[in-house]
Design an enzyme around this catalytic site. Structure first.
Site, PDB file in Angstrom:
ATOM      1  N   ARG A 104      -5.176  20.833   3.323  1.00  0.00           N
ATOM      2  CA  ARG A 104      -5.780  21.891   2.902  1.00  0.00           C
ATOM      3  C   ARG A 104      -6.012  22.782   4.170  1.00  0.00           C
ATOM      4  O   ARG A 104      -7.034  22.261   5.139  1.00  0.00           O
ATOM      5  CB  ARG A 104      -7.086  21.711   2.311  1.00  0.00           C
ATOM      6  CG  ARG A 104      -7.862  22.988   1.771  1.00  0.00           C
ATOM      7  CD  ARG A 104      -9.047  22.875   0.542  1.00  0.00           C
ATOM      8  NE  ARG A 104      -8.577  22.741  -0.532  1.00  0.00           N
ATOM      9  CZ  ARG A 104      -8.994  22.605  -1.803  1.00  0.00           C
ATOM     10  NH1 ARG A 104     -10.187  22.856  -1.747  1.00  0.00           N
ATOM     11  NH2 ARG A 104      -8.462  22.764  -2.961  1.00  0.00           N
ATOM     12  N   HIS A 131      -1.465  27.461  -4.051  1.00  0.00           N
ATOM     13  CA  HIS A 131      -2.254  25.991  -4.490  1.00  0.00           C
ATOM     14  C   HIS A 131      -1.319  25.297  -5.532  1.00  0.00           C
ATOM     15  O   HIS A 131      -1.587  25.365  -6.482  1.00  0.00           O
ATOM     16  CB  HIS A 131      -3.574  26.695  -5.137  1.00  0.00           C
ATOM     17  CG  HIS A 131      -4.385  25.441  -5.120  1.00  0.00           C
ATOM     18  ND1 HIS A 131      -4.252  24.070  -4.724  1.00  0.00           N
ATOM     19  CD2 HIS A 131      -5.617  25.390  -5.783  1.00  0.00           C
ATOM     20  CE1 HIS A 131      -5.480  23.561  -4.774  1.00  0.00           C
ATOM     21  NE2 HIS A 131      -6.183  24.066  -5.555  1.00  0.00           N
ATOM     22  N   GLN A 134      -2.633  22.639  -7.839  1.00  0.00           N
ATOM     23  CA  GLN A 134      -3.197  22.932  -9.136  1.00  0.00           C
ATOM     24  C   GLN A 134      -2.548  23.350 -10.208  1.00  0.00           C
ATOM     25  O   GLN A 134      -2.783  23.126 -11.396  1.00  0.00           O
ATOM     26  CB  GLN A 134      -4.531  24.305  -8.796  1.00  0.00           C
ATOM     27  CG  GLN A 134      -5.212  24.815  -9.761  1.00  0.00           C
ATOM     28  CD  GLN A 134      -6.190  23.615 -10.243  1.00  0.00           C
ATOM     29  OE1 GLN A 134      -6.880  23.164  -9.412  1.00  0.00           O
ATOM     30  NE2 GLN A 134      -6.235  23.594 -11.587  1.00  0.00           N
ATOM     31  N   CYS A 259      -9.244  27.298 -12.138  1.00  0.00           N
ATOM     32  CA  CYS A 259      -9.356  26.040 -11.290  1.00  0.00           C
ATOM     33  C   CYS A 259     -10.340  25.483 -11.020  1.00  0.00           C
ATOM     34  O   CYS A 259     -10.285  24.330 -10.522  1.00  0.00           O
ATOM     35  CB  CYS A 259      -8.305  26.493 -10.232  1.00  0.00           C
ATOM     36  SG  CYS A 259      -8.939  27.604  -9.046  1.00  0.00           S
ATOM     37  N   ARG A 288      -5.754  17.073 -12.415  1.00  0.00           N
ATOM     38  CA  ARG A 288      -5.640  17.013 -11.063  1.00  0.00           C
ATOM     39  C   ARG A 288      -5.102  15.456 -10.488  1.00  0.00           C
ATOM     40  O   ARG A 288      -4.323  15.247  -9.849  1.00  0.00           O
ATOM     41  CB  ARG A 288      -6.521  17.603 -10.198  1.00  0.00           C
ATOM     42  CG  ARG A 288      -7.220  19.254 -10.549  1.00  0.00           C
ATOM     43  CD  ARG A 288      -5.872  19.751  -9.550  1.00  0.00           C
ATOM     44  NE  ARG A 288      -5.605  19.641  -8.439  1.00  0.00           N
ATOM     45  CZ  ARG A 288      -6.286  20.207  -7.345  1.00  0.00           C
ATOM     46  NH1 ARG A 288      -7.109  20.982  -7.656  1.00  0.00           N
ATOM     47  NH2 ARG A 288      -6.079  19.831  -6.015  1.00  0.00           N
TER      48      ARG A 288
HETATM   49  N1  NVA Z   1      -8.563  30.785  -4.705  1.00  0.00           N
HETATM   50  C1  NVA Z   1      -9.578  29.755  -4.639  1.00  0.00           C
HETATM   51  C2  NVA Z   1      -9.178  28.473  -5.106  1.00  0.00           C
HETATM   52  C3  NVA Z   1     -10.442  27.412  -5.132  1.00  0.00           C
HETATM   53  C4  NVA Z   1      -9.684  26.039  -5.501  1.00  0.00           C
HETATM   54  C5  NVA Z   1     -10.002  29.656  -3.019  1.00  0.00           C
HETATM   55  O1  NVA Z   1      -8.936  29.609  -2.355  1.00  0.00           O
HETATM   56  O2  NVA Z   1     -10.731  29.479  -2.559  1.00  0.00           O
HETATM   57  N1   CP Z   2      -9.612  23.569  -7.647  1.00  0.00           N
HETATM   58  C1   CP Z   2      -9.858  22.912  -6.602  1.00  0.00           C
HETATM   59  O1   CP Z   2      -8.946  22.908  -6.000  1.00  0.00           O
HETATM   60  O2   CP Z   2     -11.120  22.563  -6.474  1.00  0.00           O
HETATM   61  P1   CP Z   2     -11.643  22.097  -5.088  1.00  0.00           P
HETATM   62  O3   CP Z   2     -11.810  23.238  -4.199  1.00  0.00           O
HETATM   63  O4   CP Z   2     -12.918  21.473  -5.564  1.00  0.00           O
HETATM   64  O5   CP Z   2     -10.846  20.980  -4.547  1.00  0.00           O
END
Ligand code: NVA
Ligand code: CP
Length: 304
Positions: A104, A131, A134, A259, A288
Protein backbone atom coordinates in the site's frame (compact mmCIF):
# COMPACT_ATOMS: atom_id res chain seq x y z
CA UNK A 1 8.94 -17.47 -15.55
CA UNK A 2 7.77 -13.95 -14.65
CA UNK A 3 5.34 -14.04 -11.73
CA UNK A 4 1.70 -12.97 -12.06
CA UNK A 5 1.05 -9.66 -10.32
CA UNK A 6 -2.20 -7.98 -9.27
CA UNK A 7 -1.54 -4.26 -9.69
CA UNK A 8 -4.90 -3.46 -11.24
CA UNK A 9 -8.05 -5.49 -11.84
CA UNK A 10 -7.03 -5.83 -15.49
CA UNK A 11 -4.12 -8.08 -14.50
CA UNK A 12 -6.84 -10.76 -14.48
CA UNK A 13 -8.90 -11.74 -17.49
CA UNK A 14 -12.67 -11.29 -17.08
CA UNK A 15 -13.00 -15.10 -16.84
CA UNK A 16 -10.31 -15.30 -14.17
CA UNK A 17 -12.02 -12.49 -12.26
CA UNK A 18 -15.37 -14.29 -12.31
CA UNK A 19 -13.78 -17.59 -11.27
CA UNK A 20 -11.94 -15.85 -8.45
CA UNK A 21 -15.19 -14.37 -7.13
CA UNK A 22 -16.75 -17.84 -7.26
CA UNK A 23 -13.82 -19.25 -5.29
CA UNK A 24 -14.12 -16.40 -2.75
CA UNK A 25 -17.75 -17.36 -2.13
CA UNK A 26 -16.75 -21.00 -1.75
CA UNK A 27 -13.95 -20.10 0.68
CA UNK A 28 -16.45 -18.07 2.72
CA UNK A 29 -18.81 -21.05 3.01
CA UNK A 30 -15.95 -23.41 3.86
CA UNK A 31 -14.56 -21.03 6.48
CA UNK A 32 -17.96 -20.76 8.13
CA UNK A 33 -18.31 -24.55 8.10
CA UNK A 34 -14.96 -24.83 9.89
CA UNK A 35 -12.97 -26.48 7.07
CA UNK A 36 -9.23 -26.58 7.56
CA UNK A 37 -7.56 -25.10 4.44
CA UNK A 38 -3.78 -25.50 4.15
CA UNK A 39 -3.41 -24.40 0.53
CA UNK A 40 -0.71 -21.83 1.41
CA UNK A 41 1.06 -23.86 4.08
CA UNK A 42 4.57 -22.60 4.75
CA UNK A 43 4.10 -19.58 2.45
CA UNK A 44 4.97 -16.11 3.74
CA UNK A 45 3.35 -12.82 2.69
CA UNK A 46 5.21 -9.52 3.19
CA UNK A 47 2.91 -6.54 3.78
CA UNK A 48 4.43 -3.11 3.08
CA UNK A 49 2.22 -0.30 4.36
CA UNK A 50 3.19 3.30 3.60
CA UNK A 51 -0.35 4.43 4.48
CA UNK A 52 -2.71 3.53 7.34
CA UNK A 53 -5.06 0.56 7.18
CA UNK A 54 -7.50 -1.45 9.27
CA UNK A 55 -9.34 -3.75 6.85
CA UNK A 56 -6.52 -4.46 4.42
CA UNK A 57 -3.94 -5.32 7.04
CA UNK A 58 -6.24 -7.49 9.13
CA UNK A 59 -7.84 -9.30 6.19
CA UNK A 60 -4.49 -10.16 4.56
CA UNK A 61 -2.89 -11.25 7.82
CA UNK A 62 -5.91 -13.28 8.97
CA UNK A 63 -6.37 -14.67 5.44
CA UNK A 64 -2.82 -15.94 5.23
CA UNK A 65 -3.13 -17.56 8.68
CA UNK A 66 -6.39 -19.24 7.64
CA UNK A 67 -4.65 -20.70 4.57
CA UNK A 68 -1.85 -22.20 6.67
CA UNK A 69 0.71 -19.49 5.86
CA UNK A 70 1.91 -16.41 7.66
CA UNK A 71 2.38 -12.67 7.11
CA UNK A 72 4.94 -10.05 8.10
CA UNK A 73 3.93 -6.41 8.57
CA UNK A 74 6.56 -4.00 7.20
CA UNK A 75 6.30 -0.27 7.81
CA UNK A 76 8.68 2.31 6.30
CA UNK A 77 9.23 3.63 9.83
CA UNK A 78 11.18 0.57 10.83
CA UNK A 79 12.56 -0.80 7.56
CA UNK A 80 15.37 0.55 5.39
CA UNK A 81 12.76 1.57 2.78
CA UNK A 82 11.95 4.54 5.01
CA UNK A 83 15.64 5.48 5.09
CA UNK A 84 15.94 5.59 1.33
CA UNK A 85 16.95 2.04 0.29
CA UNK A 86 15.88 1.86 -3.37
CA UNK A 87 12.63 0.08 -4.21
CA UNK A 88 14.48 -1.97 -6.82
CA UNK A 89 16.88 -3.33 -4.18
CA UNK A 90 14.12 -3.96 -1.66
CA UNK A 91 12.10 -5.88 -4.26
CA UNK A 92 15.02 -8.18 -5.10
CA UNK A 93 15.93 -8.82 -1.46
CA UNK A 94 12.36 -9.53 -0.34
CA UNK A 95 11.87 -11.85 -3.35
CA UNK A 96 14.65 -14.06 -1.94
CA UNK A 97 12.85 -14.44 1.40
CA UNK A 98 9.12 -14.16 0.79
CA UNK A 99 6.61 -15.96 -1.44
CA UNK A 100 4.38 -12.97 -2.16
CA UNK A 101 4.33 -9.24 -1.36
CA UNK A 102 1.46 -6.83 -0.79
CA UNK A 103 2.05 -3.06 -1.00
CA UNK A 104 0.00 0.00 0.00
CA UNK A 105 1.69 3.16 -1.17
CA UNK A 106 1.25 6.56 -2.82
CA UNK A 107 2.31 6.76 -6.49
CA UNK A 108 1.26 3.83 -8.67
CA UNK A 109 4.65 4.01 -10.41
CA UNK A 110 6.25 2.86 -7.15
CA UNK A 111 4.40 -0.46 -7.11
CA UNK A 112 5.07 -0.91 -10.82
CA UNK A 113 8.78 -0.45 -10.21
CA UNK A 114 8.69 -2.88 -7.30
CA UNK A 115 6.87 -5.47 -9.42
CA UNK A 116 9.36 -5.09 -12.27
CA UNK A 117 12.19 -6.13 -9.96
CA UNK A 118 10.29 -8.76 -7.92
CA UNK A 119 10.51 -12.47 -8.61
CA UNK A 120 7.38 -13.15 -6.57
CA UNK A 121 3.77 -11.98 -7.11
CA UNK A 122 3.02 -8.40 -6.02
CA UNK A 123 -0.46 -7.29 -4.92
CA UNK A 124 -1.68 -3.69 -4.98
CA UNK A 125 -3.25 -3.04 -1.59
CA UNK A 126 -4.08 0.56 -2.66
CA UNK A 127 -2.16 3.25 -4.48
CA UNK A 128 -3.21 6.83 -5.25
CA UNK A 129 -4.51 5.46 -8.57
CA UNK A 130 -6.19 2.10 -7.92
CA UNK A 131 -7.66 -0.11 -5.17
CA UNK A 132 -8.31 -3.42 -6.95
CA UNK A 133 -8.56 -5.61 -3.81
CA UNK A 134 -11.55 -3.56 -2.70
CA UNK A 135 -13.24 -4.23 -6.03
CA UNK A 136 -12.91 -7.98 -5.52
CA UNK A 137 -14.87 -7.58 -2.28
CA UNK A 138 -17.43 -5.20 -3.80
CA UNK A 139 -18.10 -7.53 -6.72
CA UNK A 140 -18.43 -10.53 -4.41
CA UNK A 141 -20.87 -8.58 -2.24
CA UNK A 142 -23.06 -7.54 -5.16
CA UNK A 143 -23.08 -11.07 -6.58
CA UNK A 144 -24.03 -12.55 -3.20
CA UNK A 145 -26.91 -10.11 -2.72
CA UNK A 146 -28.20 -9.62 -6.25
CA UNK A 147 -26.35 -11.89 -8.73
CA UNK A 148 -24.48 -11.12 -11.95
CA UNK A 149 -23.36 -7.50 -12.53
CA UNK A 150 -23.58 -7.73 -16.29
CA UNK A 151 -25.91 -5.06 -17.68
CA UNK A 152 -26.62 -3.35 -14.35
CA UNK A 153 -26.21 0.37 -13.64
CA UNK A 154 -23.76 1.44 -10.95
CA UNK A 155 -23.69 5.04 -9.70
CA UNK A 156 -20.47 6.44 -8.29
CA UNK A 157 -21.14 9.65 -6.34
CA UNK A 158 -18.20 11.74 -5.09
CA UNK A 159 -14.50 12.01 -5.70
CA UNK A 160 -12.99 10.60 -8.90
CA UNK A 161 -10.34 8.70 -6.96
CA UNK A 162 -8.51 5.36 -6.76
CA UNK A 163 -11.80 3.53 -6.07
CA UNK A 164 -13.49 5.20 -9.05
CA UNK A 165 -10.63 4.11 -11.30
CA UNK A 166 -11.00 0.52 -10.16
CA UNK A 167 -14.77 0.74 -10.74
CA UNK A 168 -14.05 1.90 -14.29
CA UNK A 169 -11.91 -1.20 -14.84
CA UNK A 170 -14.63 -3.39 -13.33
CA UNK A 171 -17.30 -1.85 -15.59
CA UNK A 172 -15.23 -2.73 -18.65
CA UNK A 173 -14.44 -6.25 -17.47
CA UNK A 174 -17.90 -7.21 -16.18
CA UNK A 175 -19.90 -5.23 -18.71
CA UNK A 176 -21.95 -2.89 -16.53
CA UNK A 177 -22.80 0.80 -16.95
CA UNK A 178 -20.98 3.18 -14.61
CA UNK A 179 -22.40 6.68 -14.02
CA UNK A 180 -20.01 8.97 -12.23
CA UNK A 181 -21.22 12.14 -10.48
CA UNK A 182 -18.43 14.42 -9.29
CA UNK A 183 -17.79 18.16 -8.96
CA UNK A 184 -15.69 20.00 -11.51
CA UNK A 185 -12.00 19.45 -10.93
CA UNK A 186 -12.49 16.09 -9.18
CA UNK A 187 -12.97 13.89 -12.25
CA UNK A 188 -11.31 10.49 -12.63
CA UNK A 189 -8.29 10.11 -14.91
CA UNK A 190 -9.16 11.37 -18.39
CA UNK A 191 -7.22 8.72 -20.32
CA UNK A 192 -8.82 5.88 -18.37
CA UNK A 193 -12.29 7.35 -18.92
CA UNK A 194 -11.61 7.83 -22.62
CA UNK A 195 -10.53 4.19 -22.95
CA UNK A 196 -13.85 3.02 -21.53
CA UNK A 197 -16.11 5.73 -22.87
CA UNK A 198 -18.67 3.15 -24.00
CA UNK A 199 -19.44 2.09 -20.42
CA UNK A 200 -19.04 5.36 -18.52
CA UNK A 201 -20.97 8.59 -18.25
CA UNK A 202 -19.91 11.65 -16.29
CA UNK A 203 -22.36 14.11 -14.77
CA UNK A 204 -22.37 16.90 -12.17
CA UNK A 205 -25.73 15.72 -10.86
CA UNK A 206 -25.85 12.94 -8.21
CA UNK A 207 -29.60 12.56 -8.87
CA UNK A 208 -28.96 11.93 -12.57
CA UNK A 209 -26.27 9.37 -11.78
CA UNK A 210 -28.37 7.34 -9.34
CA UNK A 211 -31.56 7.38 -11.42
CA UNK A 212 -32.75 3.74 -11.61
CA UNK A 213 -29.32 2.49 -10.48
CA UNK A 214 -28.91 -1.01 -9.04
CA UNK A 215 -25.95 -0.03 -6.87
CA UNK A 216 -24.84 3.32 -5.43
CA UNK A 217 -21.25 3.70 -4.21
CA UNK A 218 -19.31 6.49 -2.57
CA UNK A 219 -16.02 7.04 -0.72
CA UNK A 220 -14.32 9.69 1.37
CA UNK A 221 -13.99 13.16 -0.12
CA UNK A 222 -10.35 13.36 1.01
CA UNK A 223 -8.28 10.25 0.44
CA UNK A 224 -5.09 9.43 2.31
CA UNK A 225 -2.47 11.95 1.24
CA UNK A 226 -5.07 14.64 0.43
CA UNK A 227 -5.60 15.86 3.99
CA UNK A 228 -4.00 19.24 3.24
CA UNK A 229 -6.81 20.66 1.11
CA UNK A 230 -9.61 19.05 3.09
CA UNK A 231 -11.49 22.36 3.65
CA UNK A 232 -11.50 23.14 -0.06
CA UNK A 233 -12.76 19.63 -0.75
CA UNK A 234 -15.59 19.88 1.78
CA UNK A 235 -16.86 22.95 -0.06
CA UNK A 236 -16.50 21.39 -3.50
CA UNK A 237 -18.44 18.28 -2.45
CA UNK A 238 -21.38 20.08 -0.81
CA UNK A 239 -24.51 18.52 -2.34
CA UNK A 240 -22.81 15.18 -3.03
CA UNK A 241 -23.81 13.37 0.16
CA UNK A 242 -25.46 10.00 -0.42
CA UNK A 243 -28.56 9.78 1.80
CA UNK A 244 -32.06 8.32 1.73
CA UNK A 245 -33.36 11.22 -0.38
CA UNK A 246 -30.80 10.53 -3.08
CA UNK A 247 -31.30 6.75 -2.86
CA UNK A 248 -35.04 7.30 -3.47
CA UNK A 249 -34.19 7.98 -7.12
CA UNK A 250 -32.44 4.62 -7.51
CA UNK A 251 -34.23 1.28 -7.98
CA UNK A 252 -36.33 0.28 -4.99
CA UNK A 253 -33.95 -2.65 -4.32
CA UNK A 254 -30.74 -0.65 -4.92
CA UNK A 255 -27.81 -1.43 -2.64
CA UNK A 256 -25.41 1.05 -1.05
CA UNK A 257 -21.67 0.36 -0.73
CA UNK A 258 -18.70 2.21 0.76
CA UNK A 259 -15.19 0.76 1.05
CA UNK A 260 -14.80 2.37 4.52
CA UNK A 261 -13.62 4.18 6.54
CA UNK A 262 -16.74 6.33 6.21
CA UNK A 263 -17.23 9.91 7.35
CA UNK A 264 -20.86 10.11 8.44
CA UNK A 265 -22.50 13.44 7.71
CA UNK A 266 -20.05 14.04 4.87
CA UNK A 267 -20.13 11.64 1.90
CA UNK A 268 -22.84 9.47 3.50
CA UNK A 269 -25.60 10.11 6.02
CA UNK A 270 -25.58 8.19 9.27
CA UNK A 271 -29.12 6.94 8.63
CA UNK A 272 -28.23 5.44 5.24
CA UNK A 273 -25.05 3.65 6.26
CA UNK A 274 -26.93 2.15 9.22
CA UNK A 275 -29.94 1.12 7.11
CA UNK A 276 -29.45 -2.61 6.61
CA UNK A 277 -32.15 -2.77 3.95
CA UNK A 278 -29.85 -0.69 1.70
CA UNK A 279 -26.36 -0.66 3.10
CA UNK A 280 -24.20 -3.77 2.73
CA UNK A 281 -21.00 -2.19 4.01
CA UNK A 282 -20.32 -4.83 6.70
CA UNK A 283 -20.62 -7.69 4.22
CA UNK A 284 -18.43 -5.68 1.88
CA UNK A 285 -15.77 -5.28 4.59
CA UNK A 286 -15.94 -8.99 5.53
CA UNK A 287 -15.56 -10.02 1.91
CA UNK A 288 -12.12 -8.42 1.79
CA UNK A 289 -11.04 -11.49 3.75
CA UNK A 290 -12.60 -14.11 1.50
CA UNK A 291 -11.83 -12.41 -1.82
CA UNK A 292 -8.17 -11.87 -0.91
CA UNK A 293 -7.85 -15.49 0.23
CA UNK A 294 -9.01 -16.47 -3.24
CA UNK A 295 -6.46 -14.04 -4.72
CA UNK A 296 -3.62 -15.41 -2.56
CA UNK A 297 -4.49 -18.98 -3.59
CA UNK A 298 -4.65 -17.94 -7.24
CA UNK A 299 -1.28 -16.17 -7.22
CA UNK A 300 0.51 -18.70 -5.01
CA UNK A 301 -0.88 -21.97 -6.30
CA UNK A 302 -2.30 -21.04 -9.71
CA UNK A 303 -5.76 -22.29 -8.77
CA UNK A 304 -9.11 -20.52 -8.59
N1 NVA B 1 -9.99 6.53 -1.42
C1 NVA B 1 -9.59 6.14 -0.08
C2 NVA B 1 -9.82 4.68 0.14
C3 NVA B 1 -9.49 4.21 1.54
C4 NVA B 1 -9.64 2.73 1.69
C5 NVA B 1 -8.13 6.51 0.14
O1 NVA B 1 -7.32 6.33 -0.77
O2 NVA B 1 -7.81 7.00 1.22
N1 CP C 1 -11.25 -0.20 2.60
C1 CP C 1 -9.96 -0.25 3.00
O1 CP C 1 -9.03 -0.51 2.23
O2 CP C 1 -9.81 -0.07 4.35
P1 CP C 1 -8.44 0.12 5.14
O3 CP C 1 -7.88 1.45 4.74
O4 CP C 1 -8.86 0.07 6.59
O5 CP C 1 -7.50 -0.99 4.79
Amino acid sequence: MAPRHFLTLTDLTPDELKALIGRAMELKREHRAGHDNRSCQGRVLGMIFEKASTRTRVSFEAGMAQLGGSAIFLSPNDTQLGRGEPIEDTARVLSRMLDIVMIRTFGHDKIERFARYADVPVINALTDSFHPCQLLADIQTYVEHRGDMRGITVAWVGDGNNMTHSYINAAAMLDFELRIACPEGYEPDRALMARHGDRITLTRSPAEAVSDAHLVVTDTWASMGQEENKQERLQAFAGYQVDHDLMAGARSDALFMHCLPAYRGMEVSDALIEDEARSVVWDEAENRLHAQKALLEFLLTGTH
